[in-house]
Design an enzyme around this catalytic site. Sequence first.
Site, short mmCIF file in Angstrom:
data_model
loop_
_atom_site.label_atom_id
_atom_site.label_comp_id
_atom_site.label_asym_id
_atom_site.label_seq_id
_atom_site.Cartn_x
_atom_site.Cartn_y
_atom_site.Cartn_z
N THR A 1 0.84 -1.20 0.00
CA THR A 1 0.00 0.00 0.00
C THR A 1 0.87 1.25 0.00
O THR A 1 0.60 2.22 -0.72
CB THR A 1 -0.92 -0.02 1.23
OG1 THR A 1 -1.68 -1.23 1.18
CG2 THR A 1 -1.87 1.15 1.25
N ALA A 2 1.95 1.23 0.80
CA ALA A 2 2.81 2.41 0.88
C ALA A 2 3.48 2.70 -0.46
O ALA A 2 3.49 3.84 -0.95
CB ALA A 2 3.87 2.22 1.96
N GLU B 1 -7.00 -2.62 6.08
CA GLU B 1 -8.21 -2.54 5.25
C GLU B 1 -9.21 -1.51 5.77
O GLU B 1 -10.29 -1.38 5.23
CB GLU B 1 -8.84 -3.93 5.20
CG GLU B 1 -7.81 -4.98 4.80
CD GLU B 1 -8.39 -6.23 4.18
OE1 GLU B 1 -9.31 -6.79 4.77
OE2 GLU B 1 -7.91 -6.63 3.10
N LYS C 1 -17.47 3.57 5.91
CA LYS C 1 -17.20 3.53 7.35
C LYS C 1 -17.51 4.91 7.93
O LYS C 1 -16.97 5.92 7.47
CB LYS C 1 -15.72 3.17 7.53
CG LYS C 1 -15.21 3.33 8.94
CD LYS C 1 -13.77 2.85 9.06
CE LYS C 1 -13.21 3.12 10.44
NZ LYS C 1 -11.81 2.76 10.58
N GLU D 1 -7.07 2.62 15.62
CA GLU D 1 -7.79 3.77 15.07
C GLU D 1 -7.51 3.92 13.57
O GLU D 1 -7.68 5.00 13.01
CB GLU D 1 -7.44 5.04 15.83
CG GLU D 1 -8.04 5.13 17.24
CD GLU D 1 -9.53 5.51 17.25
OE1 GLU D 1 -10.07 5.86 16.20
OE2 GLU D 1 -10.14 5.44 18.34
N THR E 1 -4.88 4.16 11.57
CA THR E 1 -4.10 5.35 11.24
C THR E 1 -2.91 5.13 10.30
O THR E 1 -2.30 6.09 9.84
CB THR E 1 -3.57 6.01 12.53
OG1 THR E 1 -3.10 4.99 13.41
CG2 THR E 1 -4.67 6.80 13.21
N TYR F 1 -8.72 20.37 24.35
CA TYR F 1 -8.16 21.25 23.32
C TYR F 1 -7.32 20.43 22.36
O TYR F 1 -6.49 19.62 22.77
CB TYR F 1 -7.29 22.35 23.96
CG TYR F 1 -8.09 23.24 24.86
CD1 TYR F 1 -8.91 24.23 24.33
CD2 TYR F 1 -8.08 23.06 26.24
CE1 TYR F 1 -9.69 25.03 25.16
CE2 TYR F 1 -8.85 23.86 27.08
CZ TYR F 1 -9.66 24.85 26.53
OH TYR F 1 -10.43 25.63 27.34
P1 FAD Z 1 4.17 -4.16 2.92
O1 FAD Z 1 2.74 -4.38 2.59
O2 FAD Z 1 4.85 -5.16 3.79
O3 FAD Z 1 4.94 -4.04 1.54
C1 FAD Z 1 6.34 -4.18 1.47
C2 FAD Z 1 6.75 -4.27 0.01
O4 FAD Z 1 8.17 -4.33 -0.06
C3 FAD Z 1 6.22 -5.50 -0.71
O5 FAD Z 1 5.85 -5.17 -2.02
C4 FAD Z 1 7.43 -6.43 -0.73
O6 FAD Z 1 7.40 -7.34 -1.78
C5 FAD Z 1 8.54 -5.41 -0.90
N1 FAD Z 1 9.85 -5.90 -0.47
C6 FAD Z 1 10.29 -6.15 0.78
N2 FAD Z 1 11.55 -6.62 0.75
C7 FAD Z 1 11.91 -6.64 -0.56
C8 FAD Z 1 13.09 -7.03 -1.27
N3 FAD Z 1 14.18 -7.50 -0.64
N4 FAD Z 1 13.08 -6.93 -2.61
C9 FAD Z 1 12.01 -6.46 -3.30
N5 FAD Z 1 10.88 -6.08 -2.68
C10 FAD Z 1 10.84 -6.18 -1.34
N6 FAD Z 1 -3.40 0.24 8.45
C11 FAD Z 1 -4.54 0.92 8.33
O7 FAD Z 1 -4.51 2.09 7.92
N7 FAD Z 1 -5.73 0.35 8.64
C12 FAD Z 1 -5.81 -0.89 9.14
O8 FAD Z 1 -6.91 -1.39 9.37
C13 FAD Z 1 -4.62 -1.61 9.35
N8 FAD Z 1 -4.63 -2.85 9.90
C14 FAD Z 1 -3.44 -3.48 10.13
C15 FAD Z 1 -3.43 -4.71 10.81
C16 FAD Z 1 -2.23 -5.33 11.12
C17 FAD Z 1 -2.21 -6.61 11.89
C18 FAD Z 1 -1.01 -4.77 10.68
C19 FAD Z 1 0.30 -5.46 10.97
C20 FAD Z 1 -1.01 -3.57 9.99
C21 FAD Z 1 -2.22 -2.91 9.73
N9 FAD Z 1 -2.24 -1.68 9.09
C22 FAD Z 1 -3.41 -0.99 8.97
C23 FAD Z 1 -1.01 -1.13 8.53
C24 FAD Z 1 -1.03 -1.39 7.01
O9 FAD Z 1 -1.13 -2.76 6.76
C25 FAD Z 1 0.23 -0.84 6.37
O10 FAD Z 1 0.44 0.49 6.76
C26 FAD Z 1 0.13 -0.87 4.86
O11 FAD Z 1 -0.28 -2.12 4.40
C27 FAD Z 1 1.43 -0.49 4.24
O12 FAD Z 1 2.35 -1.53 4.28
P2 FAD Z 1 3.72 -1.33 3.49
O13 FAD Z 1 3.40 -1.06 2.06
O14 FAD Z 1 4.54 -0.36 4.22
O15 FAD Z 1 4.42 -2.75 3.65
#
Ligand code: FAD
Length: 506
Positions: A16-17, A50, A79, A344, A346, A431
């Site tokens: 997602t990031a 999600e 939501k 929350e 976030t 506040y």
């Molecule tokens: P990731 O999804 O882990 O993506 C990492 C990427 O890096 C992947 O594409 C992977 O393939 C790549 N990568 C890693 N290492 C390598 C490598 N060596 N070579 C090539 N590619 C590599 N956030 C919310 O806002 N709402 C929620 O309801 C929520 N629920 C959550 C519940 C849980 C249990 C957790 C743990 C998190 C939750 N989050 C939630 C947070 C949310 O999931 C993340 O902020 C969001 O998915 C972003 O993840 P990311 O893209 O940073 O990391």
Amino acid sequence: MALEPVRRIVIAGGGTAGWMTAAALSKLLGPACRIELVESEDIGTIGVGEATIPHINEFNQALGIDEDAFVRATQGTFKLGIEFVNWGAVGERFIHGFGRVGQPGDALPFHHFWLRMAALGKASKLEAYSMNTAAPRAGKFMRARPEMAGSPMQDLVHAFHFDAGLYARFLRSHAENMGVVRTEGKIEQVLQREPDGFIEALVMQNGARIEGDFFIDCSGMRGILIEQTLKSGYEDWSHWLPCDRAIAVPCESAGPLLPLTRSTAHAAGWQWRIPLQHRTGNGHVYSSGFMEQDQATGILMDNLDGAALAEPRHLRFQTGRRKRFWNRNCIAVGLSSGFLEPLESTSIHLIQTAISRIASFFPHGGFDPVDIAEYNRQTNVEYEFIRDFLILHYKVTRRDDSEFWRYCSNMAIPDSLQRKIDLFSSSGRIYREQDELFTEMSWLQVMIGQGVMPRAYHPFAQLRPEAEVHAYLNNVEQVIARCVHAMPTQADFIAAHCKAGTNPER
Ligand code: FAD
């Protein structure tokens, strides 16, 4: 110092990031910069995340995303808030809604009048006085109607639930259409240049070298650039937020489609319930210091609405933040920047604000240390505000039925949070500080919802005749109830506007 803007941007990671960053930067920068995103299907994404908060609407609008198309493509739902069950005490529930509580127009915040009437036993529950809490209680949903001047229909504020995998796919096609280059494969090595240690290139498993001027680490909790390479450090907050594990499992949908995320507190953590169009997402966030994995899994599986659709997945995390979010020519976005549990919703918001901040501090080739220091300061402040709001849920509880809850209610908390709780407990005053994410309305709903009743309210609320205040509250409640009655259910709203799998052209 080179004053040319950086031109070659490399995003490491396609969760997602990564895809939010790629989509937003490609829209902002156009063809003047080359954006390359590297991701590995073998490693995959975290696959959770999600539930959102309303600020995501600004992100969608900035990208020109059509809301109905987005909901359809991601099996999304709407939501209006989060329902908290068993947090203040077992058997209690309240909704933290996104919108306004009470009516605007009075010099005094509405809740002081409510506190006066509540003390006399002449007020309904706080959630009767807000569209964003009364509507989901009745399973109703519609979007705000800004043209209805003076009506509470104007006040509705919504966010979304969506399938994380479908969301990444949706953003990917958006970003690729804008010219982002995607490279599949595993990053094996990160090369730094001499003598300043700036990142120069990523070396892929197949030997390919991906060079860049500016690197955005979206590699998830691994933080392969920001931590494994640049050793930026991590500040651990788990003494305040002791949950460090999650188990996630989807299940079949059941019951009415409520426009709510639900968070149900258990003996050593809490369970999320996120209703989507095609399934319900569930997870148990818990503290391994207070509960074994088998017991936590059992609790989750015993509390699903319908049959599980997959094997439960186990995740580990450490709550805290990166000591430096921006280090040299690399910025961490998403889980590589830190972790705050999803209580929350976030994290996706933090991705969004990181992107806005990157745009605001967009570097030239010289990477001014003054910019870097300010970026890190602002991000840290944002993290700390959210952290405090999360700790509030654990601290302000009357539960003492498990070791976990006894720990939480007795733990020392940051001074910044203690001040807020003390002020509200004494006089009902709240506040919002600086650009803090959570408004007075959020603090109010959670504190009241978890049983913090102030010892006093604002003296102005006492100056009006009691009958007048009572009539005022009744009027707000009745107008809201009438509006809610006229709204469609969320299921009907989705069927009319954005059902997944339907073709809007027909
Ligand atoms: P990731 O999804 O882990 O993506 C990492 C990427 O890096 C992947 O594409 C992977 O393939 C790549 N990568 C890693 N290492 C390598 C490598 N060596 N070579 C090539 N590619 C590599 N956030 C919310 O806002 N709402 C929620 O309801 C929520 N629920 C959550 C519940 C849980 C249990 C957790 C743990 C998190 C939750 N989050 C939630 C947070 C949310 O999931 C993340 O902020 C969001 O998915 C972003 O993840 P990311 O893209 O940073 O990391």
